[in-house]
Scaffold this motif. Structure first.
Motif, PDB file in Angstrom:
ATOM      1  N   TYR A 128       0.563  -1.494   3.619  1.00 41.30           N
ATOM      2  CA  TYR A 128       1.635   0.030   4.572  1.00 41.30           C
ATOM      3  C   TYR A 128       0.152  -0.325   5.826  1.00 41.30           C
ATOM      4  O   TYR A 128      -1.193  -0.277   5.346  1.00 41.30           O
ATOM      5  N   GLU A 129       0.558  -0.390   7.301  1.00 42.00           N
ATOM      6  CA  GLU A 129      -0.071  -0.208   8.135  1.00 42.00           C
ATOM      7  C   GLU A 129       0.066   1.185   8.995  1.00 42.00           C
ATOM      8  O   GLU A 129       1.732   1.018   8.976  1.00 42.00           O
ATOM      9  N   GLY A 130      -0.676   1.729   9.793  1.00 42.69           N
ATOM     10  CA  GLY A 130      -0.150   2.582  10.390  1.00 42.69           C
ATOM     11  C   GLY A 130      -1.372   3.795  10.313  1.00 42.69           C
ATOM     12  O   GLY A 130      -2.031   4.317  10.357  1.00 42.69           O
ATOM     13  N   ASP A 131      -0.470   5.300  10.133  1.00 39.14           N
ATOM     14  CA  ASP A 131      -0.711   6.234   9.522  1.00 39.14           C
ATOM     15  C   ASP A 131      -1.184   6.068   8.463  1.00 39.14           C
ATOM     16  O   ASP A 131      -1.487   5.724   7.031  1.00 39.14           O
ATOM     17  N   GLY A 132      -3.066   6.682   8.465  1.00 41.01           N
ATOM     18  CA  GLY A 132      -3.957   7.090   7.288  1.00 41.01           C
ATOM     19  C   GLY A 132      -3.467   7.854   6.148  1.00 41.01           C
ATOM     20  O   GLY A 132      -2.252   8.805   6.984  1.00 41.01           O
ATOM     21  N   GLY A 133      -3.578   8.070   5.608  1.00 44.18           N
ATOM     22  CA  GLY A 133      -2.829   9.367   4.210  1.00 44.18           C
ATOM     23  C   GLY A 133      -2.594   8.745   2.909  1.00 44.18           C
ATOM     24  O   GLY A 133      -1.541   6.984   2.699  1.00 44.18           O
ATOM     25  N   SER A 134      -2.024   9.052   2.242  1.00 44.81           N
ATOM     26  CA  SER A 134      -1.304   9.067   1.245  1.00 44.81           C
ATOM     27  C   SER A 134       0.583   9.014   1.250  1.00 44.81           C
ATOM     28  O   SER A 134       0.160  10.580   1.347  1.00 44.81           O
ATOM     29  N   PHE A 135       1.105   8.829   0.723  1.00 47.31           N
ATOM     30  CA  PHE A 135       2.465   8.989   0.602  1.00 47.31           C
ATOM     31  C   PHE A 135       3.478   8.296  -0.191  1.00 47.31           C
ATOM     32  O   PHE A 135       3.304   7.171  -0.531  1.00 47.31           O
ATOM     33  N   LYS A 136       4.345   8.710  -0.529  1.00 52.23           N
ATOM     34  CA  LYS A 136       5.195   7.511  -1.465  1.00 52.23           C
ATOM     35  C   LYS A 136       6.344   7.128  -0.881  1.00 52.23           C
ATOM     36  O   LYS A 136       7.574   8.060   0.190  1.00 52.23           O
ATOM     37  N   ARG A 144      17.212  -5.130   8.080  1.00 57.85           N
ATOM     38  CA  ARG A 144      16.173  -5.640   8.502  1.00 57.85           C
ATOM     39  C   ARG A 144      14.992  -5.738   7.916  1.00 57.85           C
ATOM     40  O   ARG A 144      14.717  -4.516   8.295  1.00 57.85           O
ATOM     41  N   LEU A 145      14.288  -6.707   8.509  1.00 56.87           N
ATOM     42  CA  LEU A 145      13.336  -6.939   8.114  1.00 56.87           C
ATOM     43  C   LEU A 145      12.202  -7.886   8.871  1.00 56.87           C
ATOM     44  O   LEU A 145      12.977  -8.749   8.577  1.00 56.87           O
ATOM     45  N   GLU A 146      11.692  -7.858   9.509  1.00 58.53           N
ATOM     46  CA  GLU A 146      10.671  -8.597  10.394  1.00 58.53           C
ATOM     47  C   GLU A 146      10.210  -9.430  10.097  1.00 58.53           C
ATOM     48  O   GLU A 146       9.299  -9.381   8.853  1.00 58.53           O
ATOM     49  N   ILE A 147      10.489 -10.907  10.115  1.00 51.70           N
ATOM     50  CA  ILE A 147       9.154 -12.077   9.631  1.00 51.70           C
ATOM     51  C   ILE A 147       8.293 -11.902  10.534  1.00 51.70           C
ATOM     52  O   ILE A 147       8.516 -12.839  11.268  1.00 51.70           O
ATOM     53  N   LEU A 148       7.038 -11.883  10.120  1.00 48.13           N
ATOM     54  CA  LEU A 148       5.843 -12.482  10.760  1.00 48.13           C
ATOM     55  C   LEU A 148       5.111 -13.853  10.275  1.00 48.13           C
ATOM     56  O   LEU A 148       4.542 -14.403  10.730  1.00 48.13           O
ATOM     57  N   SER A 149       5.240 -14.286   9.219  1.00 48.33           N
ATOM     58  CA  SER A 149       5.273 -15.581   8.549  1.00 48.33           C
ATOM     59  C   SER A 149       5.660 -15.862   7.683  1.00 48.33           C
ATOM     60  O   SER A 149       6.413 -15.525   6.501  1.00 48.33           O
ATOM     61  N   ASP A 165       9.765  -1.442  10.179  1.00 50.40           N
ATOM     62  CA  ASP A 165       8.584   0.188  10.378  1.00 50.40           C
ATOM     63  C   ASP A 165       9.908   1.088  10.444  1.00 50.40           C
ATOM     64  O   ASP A 165      10.954   0.707  10.154  1.00 50.40           O
ATOM     65  N   VAL A 166       9.082   2.484   9.749  1.00 55.16           N
ATOM     66  CA  VAL A 166       9.162   3.457   9.674  1.00 55.16           C
ATOM     67  C   VAL A 166       8.456   4.578  10.180  1.00 55.16           C
ATOM     68  O   VAL A 166       7.599   3.816  10.389  1.00 55.16           O
ATOM     69  N   ASN A 167       9.597   6.018   9.953  1.00 57.56           N
ATOM     70  CA  ASN A 167       8.577   6.715  10.381  1.00 57.56           C
ATOM     71  C   ASN A 167       7.834   7.979   8.758  1.00 57.56           C
ATOM     72  O   ASN A 167       9.317   8.384   8.625  1.00 57.56           O
ATOM     73  N   VAL A 168       7.364   8.807   9.301  1.00 56.62           N
ATOM     74  CA  VAL A 168       6.811   9.077   8.756  1.00 56.62           C
ATOM     75  C   VAL A 168       5.722  10.629   9.207  1.00 56.62           C
ATOM     76  O   VAL A 168       5.499  10.465   9.920  1.00 56.62           O
ATOM     77  N   ASP A 169       7.042  11.408   8.580  1.00 52.67           N
ATOM     78  CA  ASP A 169       5.649  12.742   9.560  1.00 52.67           C
ATOM     79  C   ASP A 169       6.004  12.464  10.885  1.00 52.67           C
ATOM     80  O   ASP A 169       5.579  13.128  11.434  1.00 52.67           O
ATOM     81  N   GLY A 170       6.797  11.726  11.721  1.00 57.92           N
ATOM     82  CA  GLY A 170       7.186  11.517  13.207  1.00 57.92           C
ATOM     83  C   GLY A 170       6.101  10.764  13.669  1.00 57.92           C
ATOM     84  O   GLY A 170       5.782   9.979  14.681  1.00 57.92           O
ATOM     85  N   SER A 171       5.232  10.045  12.794  1.00 58.43           N
ATOM     86  CA  SER A 171       4.311   9.110  12.751  1.00 58.43           C
ATOM     87  C   SER A 171       4.703   8.166  12.375  1.00 58.43           C
ATOM     88  O   SER A 171       5.159   7.369  11.027  1.00 58.43           O
ATOM     89  N   PRO A 172       4.497   6.514  13.035  1.00 59.90           N
ATOM     90  CA  PRO A 172       4.855   5.286  13.048  1.00 59.90           C
ATOM     91  C   PRO A 172       4.596   4.652  11.819  1.00 59.90           C
ATOM     92  O   PRO A 172       3.413   4.526  11.493  1.00 59.90           O
ATOM     93  N   VAL A 173       4.838   4.133  10.684  1.00 54.95           N
ATOM     94  CA  VAL A 173       4.252   3.154   9.268  1.00 54.95           C
ATOM     95  C   VAL A 173       5.418   1.668   9.891  1.00 54.95           C
ATOM     96  O   VAL A 173       6.627   2.124   9.757  1.00 54.95           O
ATOM     97  N   SER A 174       4.506   0.566   9.296  1.00 54.42           N
ATOM     98  CA  SER A 174       4.865  -0.594   8.796  1.00 54.42           C
ATOM     99  C   SER A 174       4.798  -0.475   7.390  1.00 54.42           C
ATOM    100  O   SER A 174       3.525  -0.710   6.904  1.00 54.42           O
TER     101      SER A 174
END
Length: 160
Positions: free
Chosen positions: A42-50, A127-132, A143-152
């Protein structure tokens, strides 16, 4: 005779407009085969989530899953290991393709199908972005939103 010529021209235009670009054909050939999903990060919002991925299972359940992609008929599957009682192990059938994106990275898209290759959930898919992408590794992102914050969500695959 003229009617047949017009029909052939119309058919040729339809076929040409539906053809895949050279880049997409190459990506499909590279993706073809069996892959091991080594890591979900996971990249983006710090913290712990399921996380619940693909409306199927927790993210950690996908680590170690095997993904099979068949280029010739655009079908495949992924199998979640049955290593513990929390993860719903077993195989899921998919239909997949590569979506060309002129403004960025192309996307691997898939939807769930049954054993007879019939769509399970209407037009719902992922749909999943092909990074490499190489002959031995594939890195995808959603890309998703967790409590209004973007997370990849980052998916790291190695070819088997």
């Amino acid at each position: 005779m003229i009617k047949n010529s017009v029909l052939m021209l119309a058919l040729a235009l339809v076929v040409a407009s539906c053809s895949l670009s050279k880049e997409v054909r190459e990506q499909r050939k590279t993706i073809n085969g069996t892959w091991l999903l080594e890591d979900v990060g996971y990249e983006g919002d710090g913290g712990s989530f399921k996380s619940m991925l693909f409306n199927d299972a927790n993210g950690f359940c996908f680590e170690g899953s095997k993904w099979s992609f068949l280029e010739n008929n655009s079908t495949g599957s992924y199998t979640i290991p049955t290593s513990n009682s929390v993860c719903p192990g077993g195989a899921r059938n998919i239909r997949w393709s590569v979506l060309e994106n002129e403004n960025g990275n192309d996307k691997l898209q898939f939807k769930f199908i049954d054993e007879k290759k019939k769509d399970l959930y209407g037009r719902t898919g992922y749909r999943l972005e092909i990074l490499s992408l190489s002959d031995s590794q594939m890195r995808l992102k959603s890309d998703v939103n967790v409590d209004g914050s973007p997370v990849s969500v980052i998916y790291n695959f190695v070819k088997q």
